[in-house]
Design an enzyme around this catalytic site. Sequence first.
Site, PDB file in Angstrom:
ATOM      1  N   ASN A  91      -2.770  -4.391  -7.221  1.00 52.26           N
ATOM      2  CA  ASN A  91      -2.245  -4.541  -5.867  1.00 52.26           C
ATOM      3  C   ASN A  91      -3.366  -4.668  -4.841  1.00 52.26           C
ATOM      4  O   ASN A  91      -4.362  -3.942  -4.901  1.00 52.26           O
ATOM      5  CB  ASN A  91      -1.400  -3.323  -5.518  1.00 52.26           C
ATOM      6  CG  ASN A  91      -0.127  -3.290  -6.330  1.00 52.26           C
ATOM      7  OD1 ASN A  91       0.800  -4.040  -6.064  1.00 52.26           O
ATOM      8  ND2 ASN A  91      -0.104  -2.462  -7.361  1.00 52.26           N
ATOM      9  N   ASP A 153       4.407 -10.163  -4.274  1.00 50.71           N
ATOM     10  CA  ASP A 153       5.036  -8.856  -4.532  1.00 50.71           C
ATOM     11  C   ASP A 153       6.196  -8.602  -3.571  1.00 50.71           C
ATOM     12  O   ASP A 153       6.212  -9.145  -2.465  1.00 50.71           O
ATOM     13  CB  ASP A 153       3.963  -7.760  -4.357  1.00 50.71           C
ATOM     14  CG  ASP A 153       4.305  -6.500  -5.126  1.00 50.71           C
ATOM     15  OD1 ASP A 153       5.367  -6.451  -5.766  1.00 50.71           O
ATOM     16  OD2 ASP A 153       3.483  -5.549  -5.079  1.00 50.71           O
ATOM     17  N   GLU A 210      11.523  -6.014 -10.527  1.00 54.81           N
ATOM     18  CA  GLU A 210      10.951  -4.665 -10.440  1.00 54.81           C
ATOM     19  C   GLU A 210      12.061  -3.624 -10.400  1.00 54.81           C
ATOM     20  O   GLU A 210      13.194  -3.921  -9.995  1.00 54.81           O
ATOM     21  CB  GLU A 210      10.147  -4.536  -9.150  1.00 54.81           C
ATOM     22  CG  GLU A 210       8.975  -5.484  -9.044  1.00 54.81           C
ATOM     23  CD  GLU A 210       8.098  -5.125  -7.851  1.00 54.81           C
ATOM     24  OE1 GLU A 210       8.597  -5.178  -6.721  1.00 54.81           O
ATOM     25  OE2 GLU A 210       6.926  -4.784  -8.068  1.00 54.81           O
TER      26      GLU A 210
HETATM   27  P1  C2E Z   1       4.666  -1.739  -5.779  1.00 53.55           P
HETATM   28  O1  C2E Z   1       3.475  -2.580  -5.870  1.00 53.55           O
HETATM   29  O2  C2E Z   1       5.948  -2.423  -5.490  1.00 53.55           O
HETATM   30  O3  C2E Z   1       4.758  -0.931  -7.126  1.00 53.55           O
HETATM   31  C1  C2E Z   1       5.922  -0.635  -7.768  1.00 53.55           C
HETATM   32  C2  C2E Z   1       6.387   0.733  -7.366  1.00 53.55           C
HETATM   33  O4  C2E Z   1       7.668   0.926  -7.914  1.00 53.55           O
HETATM   34  C3  C2E Z   1       5.552   1.830  -7.953  1.00 53.55           C
HETATM   35  O5  C2E Z   1       5.597   2.904  -7.047  1.00 53.55           O
HETATM   36  C4  C2E Z   1       6.275   2.214  -9.187  1.00 53.55           C
HETATM   37  O6  C2E Z   1       6.007   3.517  -9.643  1.00 53.55           O
HETATM   38  C5  C2E Z   1       7.677   2.089  -8.701  1.00 53.55           C
HETATM   39  N1  C2E Z   1       8.600   1.858  -9.795  1.00 53.55           N
HETATM   40  C6  C2E Z   1       8.426   1.132 -10.891  1.00 53.55           C
HETATM   41  N2  C2E Z   1       9.516   1.109 -11.647  1.00 53.55           N
HETATM   42  C7  C2E Z   1      10.452   1.833 -11.015  1.00 53.55           C
HETATM   43  C8  C2E Z   1      11.801   2.171 -11.296  1.00 53.55           C
HETATM   44  O7  C2E Z   1      12.382   1.784 -12.305  1.00 53.55           O
HETATM   45  N3  C2E Z   1      12.459   2.935 -10.387  1.00 53.55           N
HETATM   46  C9  C2E Z   1      11.848   3.371  -9.254  1.00 53.55           C
HETATM   47  N4  C2E Z   1      12.567   4.109  -8.419  1.00 53.55           N
HETATM   48  N5  C2E Z   1      10.568   3.085  -8.962  1.00 53.55           N
HETATM   49  C10 C2E Z   1       9.867   2.316  -9.833  1.00 53.55           C
HETATM   50  P2  C2E Z   1       4.288   3.673  -6.675  1.00 53.55           P
HETATM   51  O8  C2E Z   1       3.404   3.821  -7.830  1.00 53.55           O
HETATM   52  O9  C2E Z   1       4.729   4.916  -5.951  1.00 53.55           O
HETATM   53  O10 C2E Z   1       3.627   2.692  -5.668  1.00 53.55           O
HETATM   54  C11 C2E Z   1       4.208   2.416  -4.452  1.00 53.55           C
HETATM   55  C12 C2E Z   1       3.507   1.300  -3.748  1.00 53.55           C
HETATM   56  O11 C2E Z   1       2.194   1.663  -3.379  1.00 53.55           O
HETATM   57  C13 C2E Z   1       3.311   0.090  -4.612  1.00 53.55           C
HETATM   58  O12 C2E Z   1       4.493  -0.648  -4.640  1.00 53.55           O
HETATM   59  C14 C2E Z   1       2.189  -0.605  -3.905  1.00 53.55           C
HETATM   60  O13 C2E Z   1       2.673  -1.324  -2.788  1.00 53.55           O
HETATM   61  C15 C2E Z   1       1.370   0.550  -3.387  1.00 53.55           C
HETATM   62  N6  C2E Z   1       0.236   0.746  -4.306  1.00 53.55           N
HETATM   63  C16 C2E Z   1       0.191   1.432  -5.467  1.00 53.55           C
HETATM   64  N7  C2E Z   1      -1.060   1.381  -5.983  1.00 53.55           N
HETATM   65  C17 C2E Z   1      -1.808   0.643  -5.142  1.00 53.55           C
HETATM   66  C18 C2E Z   1      -3.174   0.216  -5.130  1.00 53.55           C
HETATM   67  O14 C2E Z   1      -3.963   0.498  -6.023  1.00 53.55           O
HETATM   68  N8  C2E Z   1      -3.567  -0.538  -4.081  1.00 53.55           N
HETATM   69  C19 C2E Z   1      -2.734  -0.874  -3.076  1.00 53.55           C
HETATM   70  N9  C2E Z   1      -3.193  -1.627  -2.078  1.00 53.55           N
HETATM   71  N10 C2E Z   1      -1.429  -0.520  -3.057  1.00 53.55           N
HETATM   72  C20 C2E Z   1      -0.985   0.236  -4.086  1.00 53.55           C
HETATM   73 CA    CA Z   2       2.873  -4.335  -6.879  1.00 55.32          CA
HETATM   74 CA    CA Z   3       6.619  -4.485  -5.793  1.00 53.77          CA
END
Ligand code: C2E
Ligand code: CA
Ligand code: CA
Length: 532
Positions: A91, A153, A210
């Site tokens: 990301n 995304d 997703e």
């Molecule tokens: P994202 O890129 O849309 O990542 C997918 C998010 O959906 C992730 O949340 C993931 O844990 C969650 N997810 C995946 N499958 C499911 C599911 O079946 N049900 C539900 N309820 N959730 C699911 P996470 O890990 O909390 O990350 C949230 C957001 O934070 C990410 O959305 C992304 O926008 C950001 N993010 C995470 N890691 C990074 C990173 O290294 N760099 C940057 N810039 N943003 C990040």
């Molecule tokens: Ca993503």
């Molecule tokens: Ca996403």
Amino acid sequence: MLVDLIDVRRAIDNDELEPCFQPVVELHTGLLAGFEVLARWKHPQHGLVLPENFISLAEENGMIGLLMQRILRKAFLSTPVLPAPLELSVNVSPAQLHDLSLPSQISKLAEEGGFPLERLSVEITESGLINNLERVKKIVRKLKNMGCKLDLDDFGTGYSSLRYLQAIPFDVLKIDRSFVISMTDKRESRKIVAAIIGLGHSLDLITVAEGVETEEQAEMLLRLDCKMGQGWLYGRPLPAGRIPQMVETEPWMRPASYSMDGNDGTVSSLEALPAQRLSQLQAIYDGAPVGLCFLDCNLRYVSINQRLADMSGAPVAAYLGRKVEEMVPQVFPAVEQYLRRALKGEAIHGVEFFRPANDPGERGATNLLSYQPALDEAGEVIGVSVVVTDITERKRAEDALRESEEHLRRMVDLNPEIPWAMDSEGNNLDVNSRWAELTGLTKEQTHNLGWLAVLHPEDAEGTMKKLREELRAGKPIDIEYRVKSVDRGWRWMRLRGTPSTESSGKIVRWYGSVEDIEDRKRMEEALRKNRA
Ligand code: C2E
Ligand code: CA
Ligand code: CA
């Protein structure tokens, strides 16, 4: 959870950030395709902290670039356990899309970890593109030149503009979790997901859904022809140490109906491009020997084939978007009730309908109609498919046959001779109903040798004997005997018949007739007496 800027800075300095890896699975096969890298903060007091608590803080304070570097370094260093062709997606924040050095940062980190850039996807969101398109284009060009793929995304949640899809060479469209989660019970979400997948196909983009949490969602996505899935159904984001275990996991789901088995190298219809599939269907549609059309819930023509258009005498294009009522007003009152029933979900087959001629000089046509409700992924009726078979010729042939049978029956009835049929043993199979009128025997009573019951006692034995001899010899039968008639006493009859043989010469049937010769006999008798 309350964390502040100082905490975030400390997390970066102390190297408390960790990448987690969430599986991305190919829906058709259930096979693992790769992982998305997601940031986690191993907080000394709070345990594992989710990105929602620190990403925006890092973005707002210019630390997101550093944060990404920390995460990606660790992610790439753990990828020796990631066998080809599995891919990684990472990301990138909207804020980072202002930084022209982003591509070189990524390539440096990947190089250090020995991870090939051809297996790396960079995920960006639409919000990163607003007011920044020209700079993003430069960054993207570099990333693409390095071999990276580009994912859009959270598609559908931001400032979804088709302009971005046109301006930036994306490879992947990620359908936001909010639509996927509600798609099995919310019609609008389902339609949006279907539309995004369709858009992806048209633009030749891979679609990733997703937030897939249930098999029901996965099944529906599969039917909508979505390529990839990501979500808790396939696995939660886990630390690098768990990668080997996730890689070894059996394929997730391989629904029997979607099995892609078969190693003959042919492309199954599921793998074929949608456009190709559409043209195959169009060819079937156009070439079908029956009239076909598809109507929407307002009974408007969505499509119609040439054959059906010809039946009503207007060009195909004239029908599209117009109502049945408007296009074929003379037919509509008769078909409306069936169309309405089909719209309620009932399939109706084989309804005969006489269609009056379009021109006064012509004859009308007889049609056989079938109405089939068309259902969407959730079983909701979205229209009716109508099949129209022209059975005019068959109808005419049937009528002609009925007429000629009637004609024949009348001829037989007027003929004084009574036709019959026997099997090769002399058992009566059928005799005209006039035999019953004459003798008072029912048709059943005449079966086999039953007809002999009405013969004069003096003639019965002789008739039987002669009949046996003639049957055996296979020669034409000609026997005279008396029969007890219902209202006119004993009457002389003449039975004549000839054998019918199959190609081998074997007799299979006897056909013949019985004739009332009483009057002739009397005349002959009188003549004889006169002469004597
Ligand atoms: P994202 O890129 O849309 O990542 C997918 C998010 O959906 C992730 O949340 C993931 O844990 C969650 N997810 C995946 N499958 C499911 C599911 O079946 N049900 C539900 N309820 N959730 C699911 P996470 O890990 O909390 O990350 C949230 C957001 O934070 C990410 O959305 C992304 O926008 C950001 N993010 C995470 N890691 C990074 C990173 O290294 N760099 C940057 N810039 N943003 C990040
Ligand atoms: Ca993503
Ligand atoms: Ca996403």
